[in-house]
Motif scaffolding. Structure first.
Motif, PDB file in Angstrom:
ATOM      1  N   TYR A  11      -3.233   6.753   0.844  1.00 37.34           N
ATOM      2  CA  TYR A  11      -2.630   7.876   1.573  1.00 37.34           C
ATOM      3  C   TYR A  11      -3.220   9.219   1.148  1.00 37.34           C
ATOM      4  O   TYR A  11      -3.256  10.158   1.910  1.00 37.34           O
ATOM      5  CB  TYR A  11      -1.109   7.895   1.369  1.00 37.34           C
ATOM      6  N   ALA A  17      -3.085   2.340  -2.075  1.00 33.51           N
ATOM      7  CA  ALA A  17      -1.748   1.750  -1.886  1.00 33.51           C
ATOM      8  C   ALA A  17      -1.886   0.246  -1.694  1.00 33.51           C
ATOM      9  O   ALA A  17      -1.005  -0.531  -2.057  1.00 33.51           O
ATOM     10  CB  ALA A  17      -1.052   2.390  -0.692  1.00 33.51           C
ATOM     11  N   PRO A  36       7.158  -5.992  -5.451  1.00 34.72           N
ATOM     12  CA  PRO A  36       8.126  -4.969  -5.848  1.00 34.72           C
ATOM     13  C   PRO A  36       8.114  -3.739  -4.929  1.00 34.72           C
ATOM     14  O   PRO A  36       7.219  -3.615  -4.080  1.00 34.72           O
ATOM     15  CB  PRO A  36       7.671  -4.583  -7.259  1.00 34.72           C
ATOM     16  N   ASN A  37       9.079  -2.859  -5.092  1.00 36.48           N
ATOM     17  CA  ASN A  37       9.115  -1.602  -4.325  1.00 36.48           C
ATOM     18  C   ASN A  37       7.807  -0.850  -4.530  1.00 36.48           C
ATOM     19  O   ASN A  37       7.318  -0.750  -5.653  1.00 36.48           O
ATOM     20  CB  ASN A  37      10.248  -0.687  -4.806  1.00 36.48           C
ATOM     21  N   GLY A  38       7.275  -0.370  -3.436  1.00 35.37           N
ATOM     22  CA  GLY A  38       6.044   0.417  -3.529  1.00 35.37           C
ATOM     23  C   GLY A  38       4.794  -0.431  -3.716  1.00 35.37           C
ATOM     24  O   GLY A  38       3.715   0.098  -4.000  1.00 35.37           O
ATOM     25  N   ALA A  39       4.934  -1.764  -3.556  1.00 34.82           N
ATOM     26  CA  ALA A  39       3.788  -2.663  -3.776  1.00 34.82           C
ATOM     27  C   ALA A  39       2.750  -2.575  -2.663  1.00 34.82           C
ATOM     28  O   ALA A  39       1.655  -3.120  -2.793  1.00 34.82           O
ATOM     29  CB  ALA A  39       4.272  -4.101  -3.898  1.00 34.82           C
ATOM     30  N   GLY A  40       3.118  -1.925  -1.555  1.00 32.61           N
ATOM     31  CA  GLY A  40       2.162  -1.805  -0.462  1.00 32.61           C
ATOM     32  C   GLY A  40       2.356  -2.831   0.643  1.00 32.61           C
ATOM     33  O   GLY A  40       1.458  -3.046   1.463  1.00 32.61           O
ATOM     34  N   LYS A  41       3.549  -3.422   0.711  1.00 32.55           N
ATOM     35  CA  LYS A  41       3.795  -4.456   1.721  1.00 32.55           C
ATOM     36  C   LYS A  41       3.722  -3.853   3.137  1.00 32.55           C
ATOM     37  O   LYS A  41       3.039  -4.382   4.016  1.00 32.55           O
ATOM     38  CB  LYS A  41       5.164  -5.120   1.476  1.00 32.55           C
ATOM     39  N   SER A  42       4.454  -2.751   3.337  1.00 38.42           N
ATOM     40  CA  SER A  42       4.428  -2.101   4.659  1.00 38.42           C
ATOM     41  C   SER A  42       3.043  -1.541   4.938  1.00 38.42           C
ATOM     42  O   SER A  42       2.536  -1.648   6.066  1.00 38.42           O
ATOM     43  CB  SER A  42       5.423  -0.934   4.704  1.00 38.42           C
ATOM     44  N   THR A  43       2.444  -0.962   3.919  1.00 39.66           N
ATOM     45  CA  THR A  43       1.119  -0.358   4.101  1.00 39.66           C
ATOM     46  C   THR A  43       0.097  -1.428   4.474  1.00 39.66           C
ATOM     47  O   THR A  43      -0.768  -1.197   5.325  1.00 39.66           O
ATOM     48  CB  THR A  43       0.687   0.373   2.815  1.00 39.66           C
ATOM     49  N   GLN A  77      10.128  -0.971   9.939  1.00 40.84           N
ATOM     50  CA  GLN A  77      11.380  -0.901   9.178  1.00 40.84           C
ATOM     51  C   GLN A  77      12.406  -0.109   9.964  1.00 40.84           C
ATOM     52  O   GLN A  77      12.065   0.863  10.626  1.00 40.84           O
ATOM     53  CB  GLN A  77      11.125  -0.180   7.852  1.00 40.84           C
ATOM     54  N   GLU A 160      10.987  -5.958   6.815  1.00 42.32           N
ATOM     55  CA  GLU A 160      12.358  -5.969   6.289  1.00 42.32           C
ATOM     56  C   GLU A 160      13.419  -6.100   7.392  1.00 42.32           C
ATOM     57  O   GLU A 160      14.306  -5.255   7.502  1.00 42.32           O
ATOM     58  CB  GLU A 160      12.630  -4.669   5.501  1.00 42.32           C
TER      59      GLU A 160
HETATM   60  N1  LIG Z   1       3.439   7.952   4.545  1.00 43.73           N
HETATM   61  C1  LIG Z   1       3.121   7.892   3.246  1.00 43.73           C
HETATM   62  N2  LIG Z   1       2.534   8.939   2.630  1.00 43.73           N
HETATM   63  C2  LIG Z   1       2.191   8.896   1.335  1.00 43.73           C
HETATM   64  N3  LIG Z   1       2.411   7.838   0.532  1.00 43.73           N
HETATM   65  C3  LIG Z   1       3.002   6.766   1.076  1.00 43.73           C
HETATM   66  C4  LIG Z   1       3.393   6.730   2.454  1.00 43.73           C
HETATM   67  N4  LIG Z   1       3.965   5.544   2.713  1.00 43.73           N
HETATM   68  C5  LIG Z   1       3.936   4.842   1.553  1.00 43.73           C
HETATM   69  N5  LIG Z   1       3.369   5.573   0.573  1.00 43.73           N
HETATM   70  C6  LIG Z   1       3.131   5.143  -0.817  1.00 43.73           C
HETATM   71  O1  LIG Z   1       2.289   3.998  -0.793  1.00 43.73           O
HETATM   72  C7  LIG Z   1       2.730   3.017  -1.713  1.00 43.73           C
HETATM   73  C8  LIG Z   1       3.056   1.712  -0.978  1.00 43.73           C
HETATM   74  O2  LIG Z   1       4.178   1.937  -0.129  1.00 43.73           O
HETATM   75  P1  LIG Z   1       4.754   0.832   0.860  1.00 43.73           P
HETATM   76  O3  LIG Z   1       5.845   1.474   1.635  1.00 43.73           O
HETATM   77  O4  LIG Z   1       3.640   0.209   1.589  1.00 43.73           O
HETATM   78  O5  LIG Z   1       5.327  -0.225  -0.172  1.00 43.73           O
HETATM   79  P2  LIG Z   1       6.363  -1.409   0.085  1.00 43.73           P
HETATM   80  O6  LIG Z   1       5.889  -2.550  -0.749  1.00 43.73           O
HETATM   81  O7  LIG Z   1       6.499  -1.661   1.541  1.00 43.73           O
HETATM   82  O8  LIG Z   1       7.662  -0.786  -0.553  1.00 43.73           O
HETATM   83  P3  LIG Z   1       9.242  -1.064  -0.329  1.00 43.73           P
HETATM   84  O9  LIG Z   1       9.525  -2.457  -0.784  1.00 43.73           O
HETATM   85  O10 LIG Z   1       9.853  -0.055  -1.244  1.00 43.73           O
HETATM   86  O11 LIG Z   1       9.520  -0.825   1.118  1.00 43.73           O
HETATM   87  C9  LIG Z   1       3.930   3.618  -2.448  1.00 43.73           C
HETATM   88  O12 LIG Z   1       3.477   4.187  -3.645  1.00 43.73           O
HETATM   89  C10 LIG Z   1       4.417   4.691  -1.493  1.00 43.73           C
HETATM   90  O13 LIG Z   1       5.029   5.730  -2.191  1.00 43.73           O
END
Ligand SMILES: Nc1ncnc2c1ncn2[C@@H]1O[C@H](COP(=O)(O)OP(=O)(O)OP(=O)(O)O)[C@@H](O)[C@H]1O
Length: 243
Positions: A11, A17, A36-43, A77, A160
């Protein structure tokens, strides 16, 4: 078959990410994406589907995603969706028809039958004329699944889908998704409840920025892999040790 090849995203241009995630799913399956949270699943999903800038390629049966994008459905989400948008349940489901229609092509009677059928499948037919803003979280999630059904997508990505929804809706959705699998679809679900992993998923993708493990759930849902992804504090009722 869908193949992800070196999917990466950042990002801020400095921190990754998601880094170099590659794997292939070559048969109908329900695939859990955990980490885990922030692992980058959505990304990972957004980058793989070219919804955000990133690198790497996704191919469907060896063809570019661009060529096959009508076969791909993505449900973001819940927190990313605007519930206040003035649209009825039936209209919302009918939006699933548009990827396969030409600009300004009308929705036919047959299309509306498809919408009705999809609403029946998710047990929401009586809500067809309600505004989406009046639905509970679980009901709304069912509507979003009905939309992917109307689209007739083969590759379905759900981020999710069970957060904050009632047990009945969760059960209805899982039964429906199992039916989709039998029809040949590949369904990816970002999920955080590890206690249901073995029951829900045929295949698992364990992520923590990088790919930790991927494969049949009974092979990769192990304490070692979970520790590597979630750290030492993880406690899971299931999961076999492969130490
Ligand atoms: N729009 C954005 N701008 C900047 N950083 C972002 C953005 N979206 C996600 N991130 C960062 O990228 C990393 C991965 O985020 P992501 O949402 O993909 O994780 P996740 O595994 O889906 O998390 P969760 O389980 O908490 O939903 C995290 O550090 C998050 O803070």
């Amino acid at each position: 078959m869908i193949a992800f090849d070196n999917i990466s995203a950042s990002y801020d241009g400095v921190h990754q990410a998601v880094a170099d995630v590659s794997f292939t799913i070559d048969k109908p399956a329900i695939i859990g994406i955990i980490g885990p949270n922030g692992a980058g699943k959505s990304t990972f999903i957004k980058s793989a589907l070219n919804l955000i800038e990133g690198s790497g390629t996704t191919t469907v049966d060896g063809q570019s995603l661009q060529k096959r994008k009508k076969e791909v459905a993505y449900v973001e989400q819940k927190s990313d969706i605007d519930y206040t948008f003035p649209i009825t349940v039936g209209e919302c489901v009918s939006l699933g028809l548009y990827p396969k229609k030409r600009f300004f092509q009308r929705i036919t009677k047959e299309d509306w039958h498809k919408v009705d059928h999809a609403l029946e499948l998710v047990q929401m037919k009586d809500f067809k004329d309600r505004q989406i803003g009046e639905l509970s979280g679980g009901q709304f999630q069912r509507i979003l699944i009905a939309r992917t059904f109307v689209q007739d997508a083969t590759f379905i990505f759900l981020d999710e889908p069970f957060v904050g929804i009632d047990a009945t809706s969760e059960q209805i959705i899982m039964e429906l998704l199992n039916g989709f699998k039998k029809e040949g679809k590949e369904i990816f679900i970002v999920h955080h409840d590890l206690s249901k992993v073995e029951r829900y998923f045929d295949e698992l993708v364990i992520l923590n920025k990088e790919l930790i493990a991927q494969g049949p759930t009974d092979e990769v849902f192990t304490k070692t892999n979970l520790k590597q992804a979630f750290g030492d504090t993880i406690f899971v009722g299931g999961g076999q040790s492969n130490d």
